[in-house]
Design an enzyme around this catalytic site. Structure first.
Site, mmCIF file in Angstrom:
data_model
loop_
_atom_site.group_PDB
_atom_site.id
_atom_site.type_symbol
_atom_site.label_atom_id
_atom_site.label_comp_id
_atom_site.label_asym_id
_atom_site.label_seq_id
_atom_site.Cartn_x
_atom_site.Cartn_y
_atom_site.Cartn_z
ATOM 1 N N PHE A 113 -11.065 39.761 11.940
ATOM 2 C CA PHE A 113 -10.648 41.170 11.877
ATOM 3 C C PHE A 113 -11.120 41.881 13.151
ATOM 4 O O PHE A 113 -12.255 41.675 13.590
ATOM 5 C CB PHE A 113 -11.282 41.804 10.640
ATOM 6 C CG PHE A 113 -10.724 43.154 10.300
ATOM 7 C CD1 PHE A 113 -9.491 43.279 9.673
ATOM 8 C CD2 PHE A 113 -11.437 44.302 10.599
ATOM 9 C CE1 PHE A 113 -8.979 44.530 9.350
ATOM 10 C CE2 PHE A 113 -10.925 45.555 10.278
ATOM 11 C CZ PHE A 113 -9.696 45.662 9.652
ATOM 12 N N ASP A 182 -18.517 36.689 7.156
ATOM 13 C CA ASP A 182 -17.956 37.922 6.628
ATOM 14 C C ASP A 182 -17.122 37.558 5.396
ATOM 15 O O ASP A 182 -16.181 36.758 5.492
ATOM 16 C CB ASP A 182 -17.102 38.601 7.712
ATOM 17 C CG ASP A 182 -16.643 39.996 7.287
ATOM 18 O OD1 ASP A 182 -16.428 40.208 6.075
ATOM 19 O OD2 ASP A 182 -16.492 40.856 8.168
HETATM 20 C C1 LIG Z 1 -11.675 45.108 5.793
HETATM 21 C C2 LIG Z 1 -12.485 44.468 6.857
HETATM 22 C C3 LIG Z 1 -13.351 45.214 7.668
HETATM 23 C C4 LIG Z 1 -13.438 46.710 7.565
HETATM 24 O O1 LIG Z 1 -14.679 47.186 7.971
HETATM 25 P P1 LIG Z 1 -15.148 48.665 7.551
HETATM 26 O O2 LIG Z 1 -16.327 48.925 8.377
HETATM 27 O O3 LIG Z 1 -15.416 48.639 6.081
HETATM 28 O O4 LIG Z 1 -14.021 49.599 7.832
HETATM 29 C C5 LIG Z 1 -14.142 44.535 8.572
HETATM 30 N N1 LIG Z 1 -14.070 43.190 8.707
HETATM 31 C C6 LIG Z 1 -13.220 42.445 7.956
HETATM 32 C C7 LIG Z 1 -13.188 40.966 8.124
HETATM 33 C C8 LIG Z 1 -12.392 43.074 7.024
HETATM 34 O O5 LIG Z 1 -11.544 42.349 6.310
#
Ligand SMILES: *Cc1c(COP(=O)(O)O)cnc(C)c1O
Length: 395
Positions: A113, A182
């Site tokens: 992400f 993650d």
């Molecule tokens: C949804 C997602 C995020 C979002 O991060 P926020 O700080 O909660 O906005 C980050 N990393 C991954 C892999 C995600 O799927």
């Protein structure tokens, strides 16, 4: 056996909607309303500042963390809540990298992400490290002796591809590196086992498959062997050994508590706590079996009835999380047409129709309706209307 008919009934699912976007924002658990009212009317309103102790607000980040621990193969006292996932990624990767000071490389993959990659880029600049990004299937070969931290999202947000957490962690350890996983698309979606995989750090959000509501706080886990050694770089007062001594110098609290930063979001944590009630009695093996059943049925149905789309997810369920992507050259318009018919998935650029299957509330009827609606929209080309081509700012 887990009673998934009962877990489905625990959610507010609007009439006429087939919701396949719980991988972006989970639906509202019915119990959330009463709990939100209670934290406002009985706690904040009546207790004022004494709520920190009397209502247990101060210890809530750990108590809620314990409930999430069961869903990710961690033990009690190993998980703490707070902040957003992006911040928790920073906490974990910076702590891991500081434990391998002689090595510069942070390795991730191009399916990660963007926020995770941005955070790692910023950290690399600040601590003189290097972020190396390879294709998802090249990660294994890219693990070498220069590696400090392997930073991966277990389930790819776009394709649903699932890394082999155990094998990659083992390989990273042989090379002398640490791992940060993650779990944004894993927690509540698949049978995560951090202890079994012998991972080092993990983070995740709670508004996707855990249904904590928009902006609900993230979690962080440190393996107990590192919990008293890991040094958070965001050293906030709530992670201090004695926060209320107001010591001008930082001393980390024992264990996972040190990963706390500032004041916890009590109202959001309370709603999340209500959402976690639905998980009581859910066995992770049943969750995984149901996820595979739903995603396999969806792939088979779409491939039988929708010749214009191509699968953008691994066909082998062992390699997949709980979401399925299909590509279509006019994917955006097709998804808008689907949404207008009450089948809610989402679109990810450049051409991916993404469908999340949350075993807690999605069922075989959702699969059938999604397949039938998609097939009809493609057959009669009803996606090809002006209104479906207009892009919104948040999709
Ligand atoms: C949804 C997602 C995020 C979002 O991060 P926020 O700080 O909660 O906005 C980050 N990393 C991954 C892999 C995600 O799927």
């Amino acid at each position: 056996m887990t009673d998934f008919a009962a877990t489905r009934r625990a959610f507010h699912l609007p009439e006429g909607v087939t919701y396949l976007d719980g991988n972006s924002l989970g639906p509202m658990p019915l119990a959330a309303t009463a709990r939100a009212v209670r934290v406002l009317d009985e706690e904040w309103s009546q207790m004022l500042i004494t709520g920190w102790n009397r209502a247990g607000w101060y210890v809530q980040p750990r108590k809620v963390g314990d409930r999430i621990a069961r869903l990710i193969g961690a033990g009690p006292g190993e998980v703490v809540m707070g902040d957003t996932l992006s911040i928790k990624v920073f906490q974990a990767v910076s702590a891991a990298r500081a434990m391998r000071p002689d090595r510069r490389v942070i390795l991730s993959d191009s399916g990660n992400f963007p926020s995770d990659l941005y955070v790692a880029q910023g950290l690399a600049r600040a601590v003189d490290a290097e972020l190396r990004v390879v294709a998802p299937d090249e990660v294994d070969d890219a693990i070498g002796d220069d590696l400090a931290v392997l930073m991966l999202t277990e389930v790819d947000y776009r394709t649903g591809r699932r890394h082999d957490m155990q094998a990659l962690t083992a390989k990273a350890h042989v090379s002398g590196a640490l791992t940060v996983w993650d779990l944004a698309h894993s927690a509540g979606a698949v049978d995560v086992d951090l202890t079994g995989a012998d991972a080092d750090f993990a983070v995740g959000c709670t508004y996707k498959y855990l249904n904590g509501g928009p902006g609900s706080p993230a979690f962080i886990w440190t393996h107990p062997r590192h919990a008293d050694a890991a040094q958070p770089i965001l050293q906030g007062w709530m992670g201090h050994e004695t926060p209320f001594a107001f010591d001008p110098n930082y001393r980390p609290a024992a264990g996972i508590e040190r990963m706390r930063v500032g004041t916890p979001p009590v109202i959001a944590l309370t709603v999340l706590d209500a959402a976690l009630d639905v998980w009581e009695g859910v066995a992770l093996a049943d969750l995984r079996a149901r996820s595979i059943e739903l995603t396999q049925a969806f792939i088979a149905g779409v491939e039988a009835d929708c010749p214009d789309v191509t699968l953008n997810s691994p066909r082998d369920p062992a390699m997949r999380g709980s979401q399925v992507g299909f590509r279509h050259p006019h994917g955006y318009a097709v998804m808008q047409a689907l949404i207008s018919e009450g089948v809610i998935g989402d679109f990810r650029a450049p051409d991916v129709l993404r469908f999340g299957f949350a075993p807690l509330y999605n069922d075989a009827a959702d699969v059938d309706r999604a397949v039938a609606t998609l097939a009809r929209i493609l057959r009669d080309e009803s996606w090809n209307r002006e209104q479906f081509h207009q892009q919104a700012s948040v999709t």
